[in-house]
Design a protein around this motif. Structure first.
Motif, PDB file in Angstrom:
ATOM      1  N   GLY A  58      35.468-102.121 -50.449  1.00  0.00           N
ATOM      2  CA  GLY A  58      34.705-101.250 -49.557  1.00  0.00           C
ATOM      3  C   GLY A  58      35.221 -99.831 -49.641  1.00  0.00           C
ATOM      4  O   GLY A  58      36.203 -99.550 -50.320  1.00  0.00           O
ATOM      5  N   ALA A  59      34.540 -98.937 -48.959  1.00  0.00           N
ATOM      6  CA  ALA A  59      34.945 -97.531 -48.957  1.00  0.00           C
ATOM      7  C   ALA A  59      34.417 -96.859 -47.700  1.00  0.00           C
ATOM      8  O   ALA A  59      33.470 -97.346 -47.072  1.00  0.00           O
ATOM      9  N   ALA A  60      35.042 -95.756 -47.352  1.00  0.00           N
ATOM     10  CA  ALA A  60      34.602 -94.962 -46.206  1.00  0.00           C
ATOM     11  C   ALA A  60      34.717 -93.496 -46.578  1.00  0.00           C
ATOM     12  O   ALA A  60      35.669 -93.085 -47.233  1.00  0.00           O
ATOM     13  N   GLY A  61      33.727 -92.728 -46.174  1.00  0.00           N
ATOM     14  CA  GLY A  61      33.735 -91.304 -46.449  1.00  0.00           C
ATOM     15  C   GLY A  61      32.338 -90.826 -46.803  1.00  0.00           C
ATOM     16  O   GLY A  61      31.358 -91.569 -46.701  1.00  0.00           O
ATOM     17  N   HIS A  62      32.252 -89.563 -47.209  1.00  0.00           N
ATOM     18  CA  HIS A  62      30.968 -88.949 -47.548  1.00  0.00           C
ATOM     19  C   HIS A  62      30.940 -88.561 -49.022  1.00  0.00           C
ATOM     20  O   HIS A  62      31.958 -88.139 -49.574  1.00  0.00           O
ATOM     21  N   VAL A  63      29.778 -88.722 -49.619  1.00  0.00           N
ATOM     22  CA  VAL A  63      29.562 -88.363 -51.016  1.00  0.00           C
ATOM     23  C   VAL A  63      28.356 -87.436 -51.109  1.00  0.00           C
ATOM     24  O   VAL A  63      27.555 -87.351 -50.174  1.00  0.00           O
TER      25      VAL A  63
ATOM     26  N   GLU B 119      26.772 -90.735 -46.082  1.00  0.00           N
ATOM     27  CA  GLU B 119      27.940 -91.530 -45.713  1.00  0.00           C
ATOM     28  C   GLU B 119      27.906 -92.870 -46.436  1.00  0.00           C
ATOM     29  O   GLU B 119      26.867 -93.526 -46.493  1.00  0.00           O
ATOM     30  N   ILE B 120      29.059 -93.293 -46.965  1.00  0.00           N
ATOM     31  CA  ILE B 120      29.148 -94.594 -47.635  1.00  0.00           C
ATOM     32  C   ILE B 120      29.145 -95.689 -46.575  1.00  0.00           C
ATOM     33  O   ILE B 120      29.965 -95.682 -45.656  1.00  0.00           O
ATOM     34  N   LEU B 121      28.214 -96.619 -46.696  1.00  0.00           N
ATOM     35  CA  LEU B 121      28.190 -97.806 -45.838  1.00  0.00           C
ATOM     36  C   LEU B 121      28.883 -98.968 -46.529  1.00  0.00           C
ATOM     37  O   LEU B 121      29.563 -99.767 -45.900  1.00  0.00           O
ATOM     38  N   SER B 122      28.685 -99.073 -47.849  1.00  0.00           N
ATOM     39  CA  SER B 122      29.250-100.178 -48.612  1.00  0.00           C
ATOM     40  C   SER B 122      29.431 -99.744 -50.060  1.00  0.00           C
ATOM     41  O   SER B 122      28.595 -99.024 -50.609  1.00  0.00           O
ATOM     42  N   LEU B 123      30.510-100.186 -50.679  1.00  0.00           N
ATOM     43  CA  LEU B 123      30.762 -99.931 -52.091  1.00  0.00           C
ATOM     44  C   LEU B 123      31.420-101.173 -52.659  1.00  0.00           C
ATOM     45  O   LEU B 123      32.376-101.696 -52.080  1.00  0.00           O
ATOM     46  N   ALA B 124      30.900-101.678 -53.766  1.00  0.00           N
ATOM     47  CA  ALA B 124      31.459-102.880 -54.383  1.00  0.00           C
ATOM     48  C   ALA B 124      31.336-102.787 -55.889  1.00  0.00           C
ATOM     49  O   ALA B 124      30.361-102.266 -56.413  1.00  0.00           O
ATOM     50  N   GLY B 125      32.349-103.305 -56.590  1.00  0.00           N
ATOM     51  CA  GLY B 125      32.318-103.326 -58.045  1.00  0.00           C
ATOM     52  C   GLY B 125      33.659-103.773 -58.601  1.00  0.00           C
ATOM     53  O   GLY B 125      34.644-103.865 -57.875  1.00  0.00           O
ATOM     54  N   CYS B 126      33.666-104.071 -59.894  1.00  0.00           N
ATOM     55  CA  CYS B 126      34.895-104.478 -60.582  1.00  0.00           C
ATOM     56  C   CYS B 126      35.221-103.480 -61.678  1.00  0.00           C
ATOM     57  O   CYS B 126      34.329-102.933 -62.315  1.00  0.00           O
ATOM     58  N   PHE B 127      36.492-103.286 -61.902  1.00  0.00           N
ATOM     59  CA  PHE B 127      36.977-102.401 -62.953  1.00  0.00           C
ATOM     60  C   PHE B 127      38.044-103.153 -63.722  1.00  0.00           C
ATOM     61  O   PHE B 127      38.900-103.796 -63.134  1.00  0.00           O
ATOM     62  N   PHE B 128      37.979-103.048 -65.038  1.00  0.00           N
ATOM     63  CA  PHE B 128      38.960-103.718 -65.875  1.00  0.00           C
ATOM     64  C   PHE B 128      39.814-102.668 -66.580  1.00  0.00           C
ATOM     65  O   PHE B 128      39.342-101.565 -66.846  1.00  0.00           O
ATOM     66  N   PRO B 129      41.062-103.009 -66.903  1.00  0.00           N
ATOM     67  CA  PRO B 129      41.977-102.010 -67.461  1.00  0.00           C
ATOM     68  C   PRO B 129      41.730-101.668 -68.916  1.00  0.00           C
ATOM     69  O   PRO B 129      42.340-100.776 -69.440  1.00  0.00           O
TER      70      PRO B 129
ATOM     71  N   ALA C 246      27.874-101.048 -57.116  1.00  0.00           N
ATOM     72  CA  ALA C 246      26.740-100.751 -56.235  1.00  0.00           C
ATOM     73  C   ALA C 246      27.219-100.058 -54.966  1.00  0.00           C
ATOM     74  O   ALA C 246      28.324-100.307 -54.485  1.00  0.00           O
ATOM     75  N   VAL C 247      26.358 -99.192 -54.449  1.00  0.00           N
ATOM     76  CA  VAL C 247      26.666 -98.456 -53.232  1.00  0.00           C
ATOM     77  C   VAL C 247      25.463 -98.506 -52.295  1.00  0.00           C
ATOM     78  O   VAL C 247      24.316 -98.541 -52.755  1.00  0.00           O
ATOM     79  N   PHE C 248      25.753 -98.528 -51.004  1.00  0.00           N
ATOM     80  CA  PHE C 248      24.715 -98.343 -49.983  1.00  0.00           C
ATOM     81  C   PHE C 248      25.158 -97.173 -49.130  1.00  0.00           C
ATOM     82  O   PHE C 248      26.321 -97.067 -48.751  1.00  0.00           O
ATOM     83  N   LEU C 249      24.216 -96.285 -48.854  1.00  0.00           N
ATOM     84  CA  LEU C 249      24.515 -95.031 -48.182  1.00  0.00           C
ATOM     85  C   LEU C 249      23.614 -94.826 -46.988  1.00  0.00           C
ATOM     86  O   LEU C 249      22.464 -95.257 -46.986  1.00  0.00           O
ATOM     87  N   ALA C 250      24.138 -94.114 -45.987  1.00  0.00           N
ATOM     88  CA  ALA C 250      23.327 -93.689 -44.847  1.00  0.00           C
ATOM     89  C   ALA C 250      22.908 -92.253 -45.112  1.00  0.00           C
ATOM     90  O   ALA C 250      23.749 -91.377 -45.333  1.00  0.00           O
ATOM     91  N   GLY C 251      21.601 -92.033 -45.141  1.00  0.00           N
ATOM     92  CA  GLY C 251      21.067 -90.693 -45.376  1.00  0.00           C
ATOM     93  C   GLY C 251      21.192 -89.835 -44.134  1.00  0.00           C
ATOM     94  O   GLY C 251      21.613 -90.295 -43.067  1.00  0.00           O
ATOM     95  N   PRO C 252      20.797 -88.565 -44.226  1.00  0.00           N
ATOM     96  CA  PRO C 252      20.965 -87.630 -43.114  1.00  0.00           C
ATOM     97  C   PRO C 252      20.159 -88.000 -41.874  1.00  0.00           C
ATOM     98  O   PRO C 252      20.537 -87.643 -40.774  1.00  0.00           O
ATOM     99  N   ARG C 253      19.076 -88.722 -42.027  1.00  0.00           N
ATOM    100  CA  ARG C 253      18.252 -89.103 -40.870  1.00  0.00           C
ATOM    101  C   ARG C 253      18.366 -90.588 -40.537  1.00  0.00           C
ATOM    102  O   ARG C 253      17.481 -91.162 -39.914  1.00  0.00           O
TER     103      ARG C 253
END
Length: 160
Positions: free
Chosen positions: A33-38, A55-65, A78-85
């Motif tokens: 997950g993540a918190a903050g603004h993009v 604003e980030i509502l949800s962020l999920a994914g995998c990263f390999f080295p 994938a990301v889900f965001l809250a828009g200005p309205r």
């Protein structure tokens, strides 16, 4: 697995920072997950740029080295965001398309011995057809997984 809290500074791409963090530690990373603004988010399909700060509502994914097909671009982050309205928008994020508008805090689970295994089709199998093995009830069909299927059947029998 070990949990890490990663702070991405304003102006930096969140996915690139998490990917670099995984590569630097030579470990796999699972974003919980993540918190903050993009700002000015770029989604992959359909190719879409979401202008403005969200604003980030949800962020999920995998990263390999390791680089290549298992890298950040191919993991389906994938990301889900809250828009200005108050509208909710989201989808798959393009690499470089999630720029922090302020500090973004990302919760990451790191795991050792990350491996990318490409499973080949067995001889005679065609793409799109159901593989042989255990059916949804644990009953064995002819395959090389006989020992695993027998163990599932024994466990099912013991539970009934």
């Amino acid at each position: 697995m070990r949990a890490h809290v990663v702070e991405v500074p304003a102006g930096r791409d969140v996915l690139s920072c998490v990917s670099a963090f995984a590569r630097r530690g030579r470990r796999g990373a699972l974003v919980l997950g993540a918190a903050g603004h993009v700002t000015d988010v770029v989604l992959r399909e359909p190719a879409l740029v979401l202008r403005g700060t969200m604003e980030i509502l949800s962020l999920a994914g995998c990263f390999f080295p390791f680089p290549g097909p298992g890298s950040a671009a191919a993991t389906g982050t994938a990301v889900f965001l809250a828009g200005p309205r108050g509208s909710v928008l989201g989808g798959g994020v393009a690499l470089g398309g999630l720029v922090a508008a302020g500090p973004v805090v990302v919760m990451v689970a790191m795991f050792v011995a990350a491996a990318l295994d490409r499973l080949p089709l067995a001889k005679g199998e065609e793409a799109g057809k159901a593989p042989q093995g255990c059916d949804v009830h644990g009953h064995h069909r002819a395959c090389s997984w006989a020992a695993v299927c027998r163990k599932q059947q024994q466990q099912l029998g013991a539970n009934n």
